[in-house]
Design a protein around this motif. Structure first.
Motif: not given
Length: 214
Positions: A73-78, A10-12, A46-48, A53-57
């Motif tokens: 099982t694993h989630v990464t967030i930038t 997940l992220g940018d 699912l990066g964009k 942060s508001g848009e990820l929410l």
């Protein structure tokens, strides 16, 4: 480690891999290569670019995304870099920066709360920010101090929710040779981020689980 990994990124633009010479050189693809156990393991990016942060929410209200996260099982967030870039482009006034930081902190809390509510057993990795500027930039010192302060917020929020935290600040500080452009890492930079994530991944098995913590 589970034999059947479902990794959701997940992220940018950092999650998307902007700056890498090929997607296989991005940190998400490399991280997946490091944790997958069998051919049945899956990786969904699912990066964009430009995502705040508001848009990820907001993305986390999508029922299809929620269904994926329930099985992850694993989630990464930038996330968070675009929040600060937009604040900087908005004349970099103090009151605006303070509002942005407060909103970012709140959004991080909501993001982590949403994911842990959906799936309390998934391994979550939250990455903080780095300063892509060089020491000759007029705002270098101010930006460095500000980003360190923000990273302390990331660390505190990660601790609050019992998730893994990756802070890339010192790895990138005044090292323009790690960048493909003014902001994004090149292949070498993404290799460093991958190593930070995988190092954290190995360490987590030496730490107590959430249920063991007091």
């Amino acid at each position: 480690m589970e034999n059947q990994v479902l990794y959701i990124a997940l992220g940018d633009s950092l999650t998307k891999g902007v700056g890498a010479s090929a997607h296989e050189r991005s940190f998400t693809a490399s991280f997946f290569h490091g944790i997958k156990q069998t051919k049945d393991c899956r990786y969904i990016n699912l990066g964009k670019s430009g995502r705040s942060s508001g848009e990820l929410l907001q993305l986390l209200t999508d029922s299809k995304i929620c269904d994926l996260l329930k099985r992850a099982t694993h989630v990464t967030i930038t996330i968070g870099g675009n929040d600060m870039i937009r604040a900087y482009q908005n004349n970099f006034n103090l009151s605006g920066i303070i509002r942005t930081i407060r909103t970012l902190k709140q959004n991080l809390e909501y993001i982590l709360q949403s994911i842990t509510d959906l799936n309390p057993d998934t391994h979550i990795f939250l990455m903080g920010l780095y300063n892509p500027g060089t020491s000759d930039h007029k705002l270098y010192k101010v930006a460095t101090q500000l980003i360190r302060r923000i990273n302390r917020i990331y660390e505190g929020t990660a601790t609050q929710f019992g998730v893994n935290i990756i802070i890339p600040m010192d790895s990138f500080l005044n090292k323009p040779y790690l960048l493909a452009d003014e902001v994004h890492p090149n292949d070498q930079g993404y290799k460093i981020i991958t190593d930070l994530f995988l190092g954290n991944q190995r360490l987590q098995y030496l730490l107590p689980t959430k249920d063991d913590r007091v």
